[in-house]
Design a protein around this motif. Structure first.
Motif, PDB file in Angstrom:
ATOM      1  N   MET A   1      40.260  44.562  39.365  1.00  0.00           N
ATOM      2  CA  MET A   1      40.863  45.893  40.895  1.00  0.00           C
ATOM      3  C   MET A   1      40.534  45.450  41.623  1.00  0.00           C
ATOM      4  O   MET A   1      41.145  45.587  42.542  1.00  0.00           O
ATOM      5  N   MET A   2      39.457  45.130  41.715  1.00  0.00           N
ATOM      6  CA  MET A   2      38.813  44.344  43.378  1.00  0.00           C
ATOM      7  C   MET A   2      39.514  43.250  43.242  1.00  0.00           C
ATOM      8  O   MET A   2      40.287  43.407  44.720  1.00  0.00           O
ATOM      9  N   ALA A   3      40.038  42.294  42.436  1.00  0.00           N
ATOM     10  CA  ALA A   3      41.130  41.126  42.722  1.00  0.00           C
ATOM     11  C   ALA A   3      42.587  41.568  42.665  1.00  0.00           C
ATOM     12  O   ALA A   3      42.841  40.763  43.934  1.00  0.00           O
ATOM     13  N   ALA A   4      42.885  42.713  42.260  1.00  0.00           N
ATOM     14  CA  ALA A   4      43.817  43.039  42.748  1.00  0.00           C
ATOM     15  C   ALA A   4      43.896  43.789  44.330  1.00  0.00           C
ATOM     16  O   ALA A   4      45.121  43.650  44.908  1.00  0.00           O
ATOM     17  N   LEU A   5      42.736  44.346  44.356  1.00  0.00           N
ATOM     18  CA  LEU A   5      42.932  44.793  45.883  1.00  0.00           C
ATOM     19  C   LEU A   5      43.199  44.135  46.629  1.00  0.00           C
ATOM     20  O   LEU A   5      43.888  43.980  47.972  1.00  0.00           O
ATOM     21  N   VAL A   6      42.192  43.179  46.533  1.00  0.00           N
ATOM     22  CA  VAL A   6      41.891  41.195  47.286  1.00  0.00           C
ATOM     23  C   VAL A   6      43.629  41.424  47.478  1.00  0.00           C
ATOM     24  O   VAL A   6      44.181  40.750  48.632  1.00  0.00           O
ATOM     25  N   ARG A   7      43.678  40.734  46.710  1.00  0.00           N
ATOM     26  CA  ARG A   7      45.964  40.171  46.288  1.00  0.00           C
ATOM     27  C   ARG A   7      46.817  41.259  46.984  1.00  0.00           C
ATOM     28  O   ARG A   7      47.489  40.851  48.062  1.00  0.00           O
ATOM     29  N   ALA A   8      46.758  42.972  46.688  1.00  0.00           N
ATOM     30  CA  ALA A   8      47.559  43.459  47.714  1.00  0.00           C
ATOM     31  C   ALA A   8      47.520  43.339  48.884  1.00  0.00           C
ATOM     32  O   ALA A   8      48.493  43.832  49.574  1.00  0.00           O
ATOM     33  N   ASN A   9      46.500  42.951  49.538  1.00  0.00           N
ATOM     34  CA  ASN A   9      46.733  43.522  51.531  1.00  0.00           C
ATOM     35  C   ASN A   9      45.973  42.470  52.151  1.00  0.00           C
ATOM     36  O   ASN A   9      45.953  42.164  53.262  1.00  0.00           O
ATOM     37  N   THR A  10      45.419  41.408  51.278  1.00  0.00           N
ATOM     38  CA  THR A  10      45.753  39.730  51.433  1.00  0.00           C
ATOM     39  C   THR A  10      46.070  39.103  51.612  1.00  0.00           C
ATOM     40  O   THR A  10      46.804  38.009  51.866  1.00  0.00           O
TER      41      THR A  10
ATOM     42  N   GLU B   1      41.349  50.481  24.749  1.00  0.00           N
ATOM     43  CA  GLU B   1      41.651  51.944  24.944  1.00  0.00           C
ATOM     44  C   GLU B   1      41.864  51.916  26.044  1.00  0.00           C
ATOM     45  O   GLU B   1      42.682  51.910  27.055  1.00  0.00           O
ATOM     46  N   THR B   2      40.149  51.246  26.798  1.00  0.00           N
ATOM     47  CA  THR B   2      40.173  51.754  28.602  1.00  0.00           C
ATOM     48  C   THR B   2      40.335  50.096  29.610  1.00  0.00           C
ATOM     49  O   THR B   2      40.818  49.635  30.119  1.00  0.00           O
ATOM     50  N   ALA B   3      40.932  49.049  28.478  1.00  0.00           N
ATOM     51  CA  ALA B   3      41.193  47.586  28.879  1.00  0.00           C
ATOM     52  C   ALA B   3      42.798  48.178  29.344  1.00  0.00           C
ATOM     53  O   ALA B   3      43.405  46.518  29.520  1.00  0.00           O
ATOM     54  N   SER B   4      43.224  48.994  29.404  1.00  0.00           N
ATOM     55  CA  SER B   4      44.823  49.205  30.021  1.00  0.00           C
ATOM     56  C   SER B   4      44.744  48.619  31.322  1.00  0.00           C
ATOM     57  O   SER B   4      46.170  48.112  32.141  1.00  0.00           O
ATOM     58  N   PHE B   5      43.538  48.345  32.558  1.00  0.00           N
ATOM     59  CA  PHE B   5      43.476  47.862  33.586  1.00  0.00           C
ATOM     60  C   PHE B   5      43.918  45.947  33.293  1.00  0.00           C
ATOM     61  O   PHE B   5      44.280  45.237  34.129  1.00  0.00           O
ATOM     62  N   LEU B   6      44.218  45.760  32.230  1.00  0.00           N
ATOM     63  CA  LEU B   6      44.576  44.269  32.258  1.00  0.00           C
ATOM     64  C   LEU B   6      45.979  43.644  31.909  1.00  0.00           C
ATOM     65  O   LEU B   6      46.278  43.265  33.078  1.00  0.00           O
ATOM     66  N   ALA B   7      47.003  44.678  32.511  1.00  0.00           N
ATOM     67  CA  ALA B   7      48.312  44.712  32.723  1.00  0.00           C
ATOM     68  C   ALA B   7      48.696  44.591  34.269  1.00  0.00           C
ATOM     69  O   ALA B   7      49.491  44.365  34.960  1.00  0.00           O
ATOM     70  N   VAL B   8      47.429  44.892  34.789  1.00  0.00           N
ATOM     71  CA  VAL B   8      47.293  44.624  37.067  1.00  0.00           C
ATOM     72  C   VAL B   8      47.478  43.064  36.610  1.00  0.00           C
ATOM     73  O   VAL B   8      47.977  42.755  37.402  1.00  0.00           O
TER      74      VAL B   8
ATOM     75  N   GLU C   1      39.677  56.222  33.011  1.00  0.00           N
ATOM     76  CA  GLU C   1      38.028  57.273  33.658  1.00  0.00           C
ATOM     77  C   GLU C   1      37.561  56.987  34.613  1.00  0.00           C
ATOM     78  O   GLU C   1      36.587  57.436  35.045  1.00  0.00           O
ATOM     79  N   VAL C   2      37.516  56.068  35.379  1.00  0.00           N
ATOM     80  CA  VAL C   2      36.969  55.287  35.952  1.00  0.00           C
ATOM     81  C   VAL C   2      38.295  54.589  37.705  1.00  0.00           C
ATOM     82  O   VAL C   2      37.153  54.455  38.253  1.00  0.00           O
ATOM     83  N   PHE C   3      39.366  54.645  37.331  1.00  0.00           N
ATOM     84  CA  PHE C   3      39.831  53.917  38.393  1.00  0.00           C
ATOM     85  C   PHE C   3      40.574  55.288  39.011  1.00  0.00           C
ATOM     86  O   PHE C   3      41.513  54.737  40.168  1.00  0.00           O
ATOM     87  N   GLY C   4      40.434  56.385  37.673  1.00  0.00           N
ATOM     88  CA  GLY C   4      40.705  57.463  39.049  1.00  0.00           C
ATOM     89  C   GLY C   4      42.598  57.593  38.650  1.00  0.00           C
ATOM     90  O   GLY C   4      43.433  58.817  39.132  1.00  0.00           O
ATOM     91  N   ALA C   5      43.389  56.961  37.717  1.00  0.00           N
ATOM     92  CA  ALA C   5      44.802  56.948  37.640  1.00  0.00           C
ATOM     93  C   ALA C   5      45.109  56.392  37.027  1.00  0.00           C
ATOM     94  O   ALA C   5      44.365  55.587  36.817  1.00  0.00           O
ATOM     95  N   PRO C   6      45.612  55.813  36.725  1.00  0.00           N
ATOM     96  CA  PRO C   6      46.095  54.532  35.137  1.00  0.00           C
ATOM     97  C   PRO C   6      46.112  53.777  35.604  1.00  0.00           C
ATOM     98  O   PRO C   6      47.088  53.555  37.422  1.00  0.00           O
ATOM     99  N   PRO C   7      45.625  52.879  35.881  1.00  0.00           N
ATOM    100  CA  PRO C   7      45.652  51.141  36.758  1.00  0.00           C
ATOM    101  C   PRO C   7      47.191  50.645  37.432  1.00  0.00           C
ATOM    102  O   PRO C   7      47.024  50.442  38.584  1.00  0.00           O
ATOM    103  N   GLY C   8      47.774  50.222  36.306  1.00  0.00           N
ATOM    104  CA  GLY C   8      48.650  49.596  36.867  1.00  0.00           C
ATOM    105  C   GLY C   8      50.165  50.806  38.100  1.00  0.00           C
ATOM    106  O   GLY C   8      50.296  50.276  38.417  1.00  0.00           O
ATOM    107  N   ALA C   9      49.508  52.601  37.735  1.00  0.00           N
ATOM    108  CA  ALA C   9      50.621  52.722  38.250  1.00  0.00           C
ATOM    109  C   ALA C   9      49.914  53.277  39.987  1.00  0.00           C
ATOM    110  O   ALA C   9      50.710  52.927  41.309  1.00  0.00           O
ATOM    111  N   LEU C  10      48.750  52.144  39.848  1.00  0.00           N
ATOM    112  CA  LEU C  10      48.102  51.776  41.458  1.00  0.00           C
ATOM    113  C   LEU C  10      48.486  50.651  42.385  1.00  0.00           C
ATOM    114  O   LEU C  10      48.747  50.271  43.531  1.00  0.00           O
ATOM    115  N   PHE C  11      48.978  50.035  41.636  1.00  0.00           N
ATOM    116  CA  PHE C  11      49.747  48.624  41.835  1.00  0.00           C
ATOM    117  C   PHE C  11      51.127  48.027  41.157  1.00  0.00           C
ATOM    118  O   PHE C  11      51.724  47.043  41.470  1.00  0.00           O
ATOM    119  N   ARG C  12      51.590  49.297  41.028  1.00  0.00           N
ATOM    120  CA  ARG C  12      53.102  48.639  40.790  1.00  0.00           C
ATOM    121  C   ARG C  12      53.971  49.162  41.399  1.00  0.00           C
ATOM    122  O   ARG C  12      53.737  49.133  42.808  1.00  0.00           O
TER     123      ARG C  12
END
Length: 416
Positions: free
Chosen positions: A304-313, A371-378, A405-416
Motif C-alpha cells: 500500500m505504501m508502494a501504491a501511494l507512491v505510484r498514485a501520487n508520483t 482472507e486479509t491479503a485482498s490488498f494483493l488486488a492493488v 481491518e488495517v487499511f480502513g476500507a477495501p484496499p482496491g477501493a482506495l486505488f480503483r
C-alpha cells in the motif's frame, strides 16, 4: 519511546533518516500537494543498511533461537518525529487526497449506522490476541465511512462523516490509554488500526473540508499520527513498524509533509534490504502458527505504501532493488503461502509463546491471512505483467468488496 503531548510535539524540529535527496533519476515532483514542490528519492540507498554479515545473521537467526525473538537485534526499531502544525496553519493550507480520484459515474452510497461517540480514553486489554470492543466498533464505523466515500457517498452521508470527525477532534478523542505498558510503550496495535481508519476517512474526502474543518480536525489528527510515528518496537523488521510508516505516509501525502513522506520511503527501502531473497520477512516469519499472517501484514503495508507512491508520483518503488530483492519477491512468497500454507509456513516458523502459538501450529498455521491479503488486488492492478497477477485476480477480484481491518476500507477501493 518518546511520548508526546501536543504542545511539545508542535515545537519539534524534523529529523530524517534518508540520505540527501538529489534531482537524479530517483526523484520526481509530487502532484497534488497544493503549492508545495515535493521531491521523493525512491532509488537512493537508505542509511542503516546492515552489513552482509549482519544481514546473513538476521536471515538465519531462527535456526538457533529457542523461540521467536530470542536472538540478537539486527536493526533496532526507531520512532520518527513528525511535524505538528497549529490550527491556523491547517486553515490556511490545502489538503489533497492521496487516493485515486473516484469515477464520476460512481455515486449515491450511504454511510451505515450512527457514528460512534468519541472515545476519549481506551481501556486496553494487553493480553496477546485480546481486543477492546469500543475500539473495534469505532474502527468498523470509520472503515465503513471510507467505503461509502469511495463508492460516491451522497451529501447527507458526507455531512455525517464530517460531523463525526469534528466531534471526535473537539472531544480530543484517544487522548488517554492508547499506549501499551511494555517495551518503549508504543501505541497499541488495535488503536493503530483505528487511527489508520480515521486518517483514511479524512484523506478520502480531504478536498471537501472547509478551512474551519481543517482547523479543528488537523491539529487533533496530526497529534495522533505523531504518536503513531513516534512508536517503536524492538526491531525495525516488526510488521507494526511498517504499519506506522504507512499511516504516516497517508498523512504526509494529504498535507504535503515532504520529510515524513521521504521517511516512509526510507523505511520501505530498508524493509527490502532486510528481506530474505525468497521474499520472506526474517523476524515475523518465525511466529509459529502466525508466521504467514504477520508476513502478510508486513507485505500489505509495503504494497500500500508502494501504491501511494505510484498514485501520487508515478514512480515505481515496487521494483526497488536491494541486491536482487524487491517487493515482487515478497508477493511471490505470500502467494506460495496462500497456495500451500503448511509447507511454506514451516520453512521459518519456530515456537512462539504469546506471539503465534495460540492460533494453530507450525505445520497447521492460521489461514486468516488468506482472507486479509485482498490488498494483493492493488498489487496486481499496478503490476499486471507479474506472474502472480492472474492468480491474484482470480482469488481477490479487484479488491473492492471486503473492508480491511488495517487499511480502513477495501484496499482496491482506495486505488480503483
Amino acid at each position: 519511546m518518546i511520548k508526546y503531548t501536543l504542545p511539545f510535539v508542535a515545537s519539534l524540529a524534523l529529523t530524517a533518516c534518508e540520505e540527501p535527496v538529489s534531482g537524479g533519476s530517483g526523484a520526481a515532483t509530487v502532484a497534488g500537494f497544493g503549492n508545495e514542490i515535493v521531491v521523493l528519492n525512491v532509488s537512493g540507498r537508505p542509511r542503516g543498511v546492515l552489513s552482509q554479515s549482519q544481514t546473513a545473521k538476521l536471515w538465519a537467526a531462527y535456526q538457533t533461537a529457542s523461540e521467536c525473538f530470542d536472538h540478537p537485534t539486527y536493526g533496532e526499531g526507531k520512532g520518527y518525529r513528525l511535524r505538528v502544525q497549529n490550527a491556523a496553519a491547517f486553515s490556511q493550507s490545502s489538503w489533497h487526497s492521496p487516493f485515486r480520484p473516484i469515477s464520476p459515474h460512481v455515486g449515491g452510497a450511504h454511510v451505515s449506522g450512527a457514528p460512534p461517540s468519541p472515545l476519549t480514553a481506551v481501556n486496553l486489554d494487553e493480553r496477546y490476541g485480546e481486543s477492546n470492543a469500543a475500539v473495534e466498533r469505532s474502527l468498523r464505523w470509520f472503515s465503513s465511512a471510507t467505503k461509502a466515500i469511495r463508492r460516491g457517498a451522497d451529501a447527507r452521508s458526507k455531512e455525517i462523516i464530517r460531523n463525526a470527525l469534528t466531534d471526535w477532534a473537539q472531544s480530543n478523542a484517544l487522548n488517554q490509554g492508547i499506549h501499551v505498558s511494555w517495551g518503549d510503550k508504543p501505541v497499541d496495535w488495535q488503536v493503530l488500526a483505528l487511527i489508520s481508519a480515521i486518517a483514511t476517512t479524512t484523506a478520502a474526502m480531504a478536498e471537501e473540508f472547509s478551512p474551519e474543518d481543517r482547523a479543528i480536525i488537523g491539529p487533533w489528527l496530526n497529534g495522533l499520527v505523531a504518536e503513531v510515528a513516534a512508536s517503536q518496537w524492538l526491531t525495525r523488521q516488526d510488521n507494526k513498524a511498517y504499519m506506522t510508516s504507512y499511516i504516516a505516509l497517508v498523512w504526509a501525502l494529504m498535507v504535503g509533509d515532504q520529510s515524513a513522506a521521504q521517511h516512509s520511503v526510507e523505511v520501505f527501502k530498508l524493509a527490502i534490504h532486510d528481506m530474505r531473497p525468497d521474499g520472506s520477512f526474517p523476524v515475523d516469519s518465525q511466529r509459529s502458527a502466525m508466521g504467514l499472517k504477520y508476513g502478510t501484514d508486513s507485505l500489505g503495508y509495503l504494497v500500500m505504501m508502494a501504491a501511494l507512491v505510484r498514485a501520487n508520483t508515478g514512480q515505481d518503488i515496487f521494483s526497488y532493488d536491494a541486491g536482487g530483492r524487491s517487493l515482487h519477491n515478497a508477493v511471490d512468497f505470500i502467494v506460495k503461502g496462500i497456495r500451500n500454507p503448511s509447507e511454506v509456513n514451516r520453512i521459518y516458523a519456530i515456537s512462539c509463546p504469546d506471539g503465534g502459538d495460540r492460533w494453530g501450529s507450525i505445520t497447521n498455521p492460521s489461514r486468516h491471512f488468506i482472507e486479509t491479503a485482498s490488498f494483493l488486488a492493488v498489487y496486481a492492478a499496478m503490476n499486471p505483467s507479474s506472474p502472480n497477477a492472474n492468480f491474484i485476480r482470480s482469488r481477490y477480484g479487484n479488491g473492492t468488496s471486503r473492508t480491511s481491518e488495517v487499511f480502513g476500507a477495501p484496499p482496491g477501493a482506495l486505488f480503483r
